[in-house]
Write a protein that holds these residues in place. Sequence first.
Motif, PDB file in Angstrom:
ATOM      1  N   SER A 178      57.879  24.178  86.231  1.00 12.84           N
ATOM      2  CA  SER A 178      56.810  25.056  85.477  1.00 12.84           C
ATOM      3  C   SER A 178      56.502  26.242  86.201  1.00 12.84           C
ATOM      4  CB  SER A 178      55.373  24.237  85.459  1.00 12.84           C
ATOM      5  OG  SER A 178      54.944  24.101  86.770  1.00 12.84           O
ATOM      6  N   VAL A 181      59.208  28.655  85.091  1.00 11.61           N
ATOM      7  CA  VAL A 181      58.896  28.958  83.488  1.00 11.61           C
ATOM      8  C   VAL A 181      57.786  29.994  83.594  1.00 11.61           C
ATOM      9  CG1 VAL A 181      58.008  28.005  81.440  1.00 11.61           C
ATOM     10  CG2 VAL A 181      59.878  26.779  82.641  1.00 11.61           C
ATOM     11  N   ALA A 198      61.830  26.876  78.140  1.00  9.26           N
ATOM     12  CA  ALA A 198      61.139  25.975  78.630  1.00  9.26           C
ATOM     13  C   ALA A 198      61.879  24.607  78.113  1.00  9.26           C
ATOM     14  CB  ALA A 198      59.608  25.877  77.869  1.00  9.26           C
ATOM     15  N   MET A 235      53.778  25.280  80.672  1.00  4.62           N
ATOM     16  CA  MET A 235      55.090  24.785  80.452  1.00  4.62           C
ATOM     17  C   MET A 235      55.247  23.756  79.502  1.00  4.62           C
ATOM     18  SD  MET A 235      58.100  22.972  82.895  1.00  4.62           S
ATOM     19  CE  MET A 235      57.185  21.359  82.814  1.00  4.62           C
TER      20      MET A 235
END
Length: 249
Positions: A178, A181, A198, A235
């Motif tokens: 995350s 991302v 993602a 995310m």
Amino acid sequence: MNLTLKVWRQQNPSDKGGFKEYKLSGISADMSFLEMLDVLNEDLSEKGEDPVHFDHDCREGICGMCSLYINGQPHGPTQTTTCQLHMRSFKDGDTITIEPWRANAFPIVKDLVVDRGSFDRIIQSGGYVSVNTGGVPDANEIPIPKIIADEAFDSATCIGCGACVAACKNASAMLFVSAKVSQLALLPQGKVEKRERAEKMVAQMDEEGFGACTNTGACSAECPKEIDLSNIARMNREYFAASLSTEKS
């Protein structure tokens, strides 16, 4: 300081492995944890024994290589990297247990060294900007609100050490993924592919065998760079939006 070390020794991935006890004396409280291991390895080498293998590189808290599980905590008793942990965090006479990261997606190579190639493959699956964004622009040419720039920078401070995986009871890599991302999704150059990114990175994470997130917060609590749990929520939103787009098409 006089210390007793219980160190995990494992010759290769197929070896059963086990703890071996070592006694050290004359350790300075100002030594870093890795310097203490250097002293141990010097002693072992002088005795003709195989030194303890462990990962390290910059020793400045930047590279994320020093992945050790110390007395039941990733990187030890303070929220920092192992190379920035100093022996003053321990007391004379202490017994210190040292293990490698424990996760199926991080197979042991030897002793305290694990293969974290799974993180590399997750990045390769989508942790980049593939669209042509032109040449490098002058500083501040692209107007980005400071609060967004700061949030993207905070996400980008993740060093990929794997402490989040080691701290998680499910060996989840959600905090790492995350963060990678988020650092791209927050900026104009990365927004174009944020949903596809993602989707691809989560799929690769699952393929690598990392566990699921159950929101205990242990990952963020142990992260040496204090990556925030809000990245996981971001995310999940992008992944859900990508899933909806796929269903419609």
